[in-house]
Scaffold this active site. Structure first.
Site, PDB file in Angstrom:
ATOM      1  N   GLY A 252       0.766  -1.242   0.000  1.00 43.97           N
ATOM      2  CA  GLY A 252       0.000   0.000   0.000  1.00 43.97           C
ATOM      3  C   GLY A 252       0.792   1.284   0.000  1.00 43.97           C
ATOM      4  O   GLY A 252       0.202   2.364  -0.121  1.00 43.97           O
ATOM      5  N   PRO A 290       4.502  -4.979  -0.948  1.00 42.43           N
ATOM      6  CA  PRO A 290       4.404  -3.769  -1.765  1.00 42.43           C
ATOM      7  C   PRO A 290       4.252  -4.097  -3.248  1.00 42.43           C
ATOM      8  O   PRO A 290       4.836  -5.075  -3.739  1.00 42.43           O
ATOM      9  CB  PRO A 290       5.738  -3.058  -1.507  1.00 42.43           C
ATOM     10  N   GLY A 291       3.490  -3.316  -3.941  1.00 44.44           N
ATOM     11  CA  GLY A 291       3.311  -3.486  -5.385  1.00 44.44           C
ATOM     12  C   GLY A 291       3.662  -2.185  -6.090  1.00 44.44           C
ATOM     13  O   GLY A 291       4.735  -2.030  -6.672  1.00 44.44           O
ATOM     14  N   ARG A 292       2.760  -1.223  -5.962  1.00 40.48           N
ATOM     15  CA  ARG A 292       2.902   0.054  -6.674  1.00 40.48           C
ATOM     16  C   ARG A 292       4.264   0.711  -6.443  1.00 40.48           C
ATOM     17  O   ARG A 292       4.882   1.229  -7.380  1.00 40.48           O
ATOM     18  CB  ARG A 292       1.805   1.005  -6.178  1.00 40.48           C
ATOM     19  N   ARG A 328      -6.765   3.762 -14.938  1.00 44.77           N
ATOM     20  CA  ARG A 328      -6.809   4.495 -13.668  1.00 44.77           C
ATOM     21  C   ARG A 328      -7.518   5.846 -13.755  1.00 44.77           C
ATOM     22  O   ARG A 328      -8.309   6.169 -12.870  1.00 44.77           O
ATOM     23  CB  ARG A 328      -5.391   4.660 -13.081  1.00 44.77           C
ATOM     24  N   TYR A 332     -10.650   5.882 -11.342  1.00 44.53           N
ATOM     25  CA  TYR A 332     -10.470   6.585 -10.061  1.00 44.53           C
ATOM     26  C   TYR A 332     -10.314   8.085 -10.231  1.00 44.53           C
ATOM     27  O   TYR A 332      -9.943   8.768  -9.280  1.00 44.53           O
ATOM     28  CB  TYR A 332      -9.192   6.102  -9.347  1.00 44.53           C
ATOM     29  N   CYS A 359     -15.282   4.636 -27.282  1.00 46.68           N
ATOM     30  CA  CYS A 359     -16.579   5.312 -27.330  1.00 46.68           C
ATOM     31  C   CYS A 359     -17.211   5.456 -25.957  1.00 46.68           C
ATOM     32  O   CYS A 359     -18.228   4.813 -25.654  1.00 46.68           O
ATOM     33  CB  CYS A 359     -17.499   4.537 -28.262  1.00 46.68           C
ATOM     34  N   GLU A 360     -16.583   6.245 -25.110  1.00 46.13           N
ATOM     35  CA  GLU A 360     -17.072   6.527 -23.765  1.00 46.13           C
ATOM     36  C   GLU A 360     -16.541   7.898 -23.382  1.00 46.13           C
ATOM     37  O   GLU A 360     -15.360   8.166 -23.585  1.00 46.13           O
ATOM     38  CB  GLU A 360     -16.459   5.552 -22.740  1.00 46.13           C
ATOM     39  N   TYR A 387      -0.438  -1.017 -12.090  1.00 46.86           N
ATOM     40  CA  TYR A 387      -1.869  -0.970 -12.381  1.00 46.86           C
ATOM     41  C   TYR A 387      -2.142  -0.301 -13.736  1.00 46.86           C
ATOM     42  O   TYR A 387      -3.136   0.372 -13.924  1.00 46.86           O
ATOM     43  CB  TYR A 387      -2.641  -0.282 -11.238  1.00 46.86           C
TER      44      TYR A 387
HETATM   45  N1  LLP Z   1      -1.544  -6.878  -0.723  1.00 45.10           N
HETATM   46  C1  LLP Z   1      -2.872  -6.975  -0.919  1.00 45.10           C
HETATM   47  C2  LLP Z   1      -3.633  -7.987  -0.189  1.00 45.10           C
HETATM   48  C3  LLP Z   1      -3.513  -6.098  -1.804  1.00 45.10           C
HETATM   49  O1  LLP Z   1      -4.828  -6.200  -1.984  1.00 45.10           O
HETATM   50  C4  LLP Z   1      -2.754  -5.121  -2.510  1.00 45.10           C
HETATM   51  C5  LLP Z   1      -3.395  -4.196  -3.447  1.00 45.10           C
HETATM   52  C6  LLP Z   1      -1.377  -5.080  -2.282  1.00 45.10           C
HETATM   53  C7  LLP Z   1      -0.798  -5.971  -1.380  1.00 45.10           C
HETATM   54  C8  LLP Z   1      -0.459  -4.115  -2.985  1.00 45.10           C
HETATM   55  O2  LLP Z   1      -0.764  -2.794  -2.740  1.00 45.10           O
HETATM   56  P1  LLP Z   1       0.196  -1.645  -3.341  1.00 45.10           P
HETATM   57  O3  LLP Z   1       1.521  -1.744  -2.628  1.00 45.10           O
HETATM   58  O4  LLP Z   1       0.345  -1.878  -4.789  1.00 45.10           O
HETATM   59  O5  LLP Z   1      -0.535  -0.404  -3.043  1.00 45.10           O
HETATM   60  N2  LLP Z   1      -5.820  -0.608  -9.005  1.00 45.10           N
HETATM   61  C9  LLP Z   1      -5.624   0.335  -7.917  1.00 45.10           C
HETATM   62  C10 LLP Z   1      -4.881  -0.291  -6.766  1.00 45.10           C
HETATM   63  C11 LLP Z   1      -5.560  -1.521  -6.210  1.00 45.10           C
HETATM   64  C12 LLP Z   1      -4.769  -2.179  -5.105  1.00 45.10           C
HETATM   65  C13 LLP Z   1      -5.370  -3.448  -4.667  1.00 45.10           C
HETATM   66  N3  LLP Z   1      -4.646  -4.180  -3.681  1.00 45.10           N
HETATM   67  C14 LLP Z   1      -4.920   1.550  -8.464  1.00 45.10           C
HETATM   68  O6  LLP Z   1      -4.597   1.582  -9.651  1.00 45.10           O
HETATM   69  O7  LLP Z   1      -4.697   2.534  -7.754  1.00 45.10           O
END
Ligand code: LLP
Length: 432
Positions: A252, A290-292, A328, A332, A359-360, A387
């Protein structure tokens, strides 16, 4: 606009993406040249930026008992997973598909955690057969399901319960996950009962406790609130006789899209460690997902301006990328920086909405951006590494973009552009 300096100027928050005079560079390659060579729309990632972000985590973890599990959903392209696997990372997956991807990328299953609110029997069985580190269980019903599937598969299932800590991460409502009214996790008030239930079930092995409160979090406070609640629960659960080996604190951590100043991985890890120490829990094994923050600012989406048009009210730059490529903004109302690949002198700058051809009316990528552009120019949409491609679709029968990984002066195609044949594969004509 003046381009007096020809030294590369890194864009704030975007290491390895820089302006050198008028030219936008991804590491040592001009974005416009990549667009010409590989076509548009095109996702481009800087390998150095991904490695730098990943190292920021591993350096901060140091020799603390912290295990890094990259959240595959942010960007699941195989070459990127391979890169992270080589750096020693494990993975957080949320579907049988993501599990198959990380295994194909060479991950060791014992560094994979499986999260998600609706795992099917088949997915649970696949995870157990692969030998994953842990299944993060999200409901009382899923506790029973995992136990049953483990029994049928003839293994003991390593599990962690995902608790909903009811903490406000102060982010966009669609990406908040740890509030009471979200679909995620087991309510705190049911947690002890859930652990007691696990202890009774023959095919479960309880390993830990899990939370994830949301995404694009830009402050430390919500994390510490969640950690406090987790530690309170750990205390109660262990007093009930269940031993917990690890705390999975989810992902997150936010990135800089505009002018946000999120904590660095080091600040996040330091704050968590301090709180754990302060509560006498410094010895606990901690998992982070972590992802993003690993891939987000390492990637851009390149697109070409197809048409410039003006209505009475507005100027539009219609580009060849759309909401199907980068969802995104539509989903959002996310703001992502947009930069010309080759800046002009600004003499014809206008305030544009940058829109796709879908077409949106929701198909926009940026609004009210001052740009000096002509048809045929290439634009880069920044912060598109996370994402972006992972959420792309084929809406309007648009093939998904190609992906390129830049490493210094080298550019490697890591995913071919989809063909129309790919899109129609598996479809059958009417029988009568
Ligand atoms: N762990 C779990 C259980 C999660 O559900 C998520 C993200 C993460 C880790 C990784 O979170 P991050 O570090 O990437 O924030 N599509 C949206 C974001 C959706 C995130 C969903 N869960 C966007 O583009 O902002």
């Amino acid at each position: 606009m003046s381009h007096a300096s020809h030294l590369p100027q890194a864009l704030p928050g975007h290491p390895h993406i820089a302006r050198q005079g008028a030219t936008l560079m991804i590491e040592s390659l001009p974005a416009a040249e990549l667009a010409r060579r590989f076509g548009t729309p095109l996702y481009v990632y800087s390998r150095a930026a991904i490695e730098q972000a990943a190292r920021a985590y591993s350096d901060a973890a140091g020799d603390r008992p912290i295990a890094l599990r990259y959240a595959v959903k942010a960007n699941s392209s195989l070459a990127i997973l391979q890169l992270l696997a080589r750096l020693g990372w494990g993975f957080d997956v949320v579907s049988g598909g993501e599990l198959a991807r990380v295994l194909a990328a060479g991950a060791s299953a014992d560094k994979v955690v499986f999260s998600g609110v609706g795992k099917t029997d088949a997915e649970i069985a696949a995870a157990l057969r692969a030998g994953v580190q842990c299944i993060n269980v999200e409901s009382l019903s899923e506790v029973q399901r995992v136990n049953r599937v483990a029994g049928e598969t003839g293994v003991s299932a390593p599990v962690s319960l995902r608790i909903n800590p009811d903490v406000d991460p102060r982010t966009h409502p669609y990406i908040s996950t740890g509030l009471r009214n979200n679909k995620f996790g087991i309510a705190q008030s049911q947690a002890r009962q859930a652990y007691a239930q696990c202890a009774q079930l023959p095919h479960l092995r309880v390993l830990g406790i899990d939370v994830h409160i949301g995404s694009q979090i830009t402050e430390i406070g919500p994390y510490l609130d969640a950690l406090d609640r987790v530690l309170d629960l750990v205390h109660d659960i262990e007093r009930d006789g269940v031993r917990l080996h690890h705390l999975d604190l989810g992902g997150g951590l936010g990135i800089r899209y505009a002018d946000e100043t999120p904590p660095t991985p080091a600040q996040w890890i330091e704050a968590l460690s301090e709180r754990l120490q302060a509560r006498g829990q410094g010895h606990r094994q901690v998992l982070l997902e972590p992802g993003r923050s690993v891939v987000g600012n390492a990637g851009v989406l390149l697109c070409e301006v197809v048409t410039l048009k003006s209505s009475l009210e507005k100027h539009f730059a219609v580009v060849d990328a759309a909401m199907n490529d980068l969802m995104r903004p539509a989903l959002y109302e996310a703001w992502q920086r947009i930069e010309p690949a080759q800046a002009r002198d600004g003499a014809q700058a206008l305030r544009y909405d940058i829109v796709g051809p879908v077409c949106e009316s929701g198909d926009w990528l940026g609004r009210d951006r001052m740009l000096d552009v002509r048809e045929g120019d290439v634009l880069a949409i920044l912060s598109a590494g996370a994402y972006g491609m992972a959420m792309a679709s084929n809406y309007n029968t648009r093939p998904r973009a190609a992906e390129v990984l830049v490493d210094g002066e080298r550019a490697q195609l890591i995913r071919e552009r989809e063909s129309l044949q790919d899109l129609m594969r598996g479809e059958r004509p009417l029988e009568n």
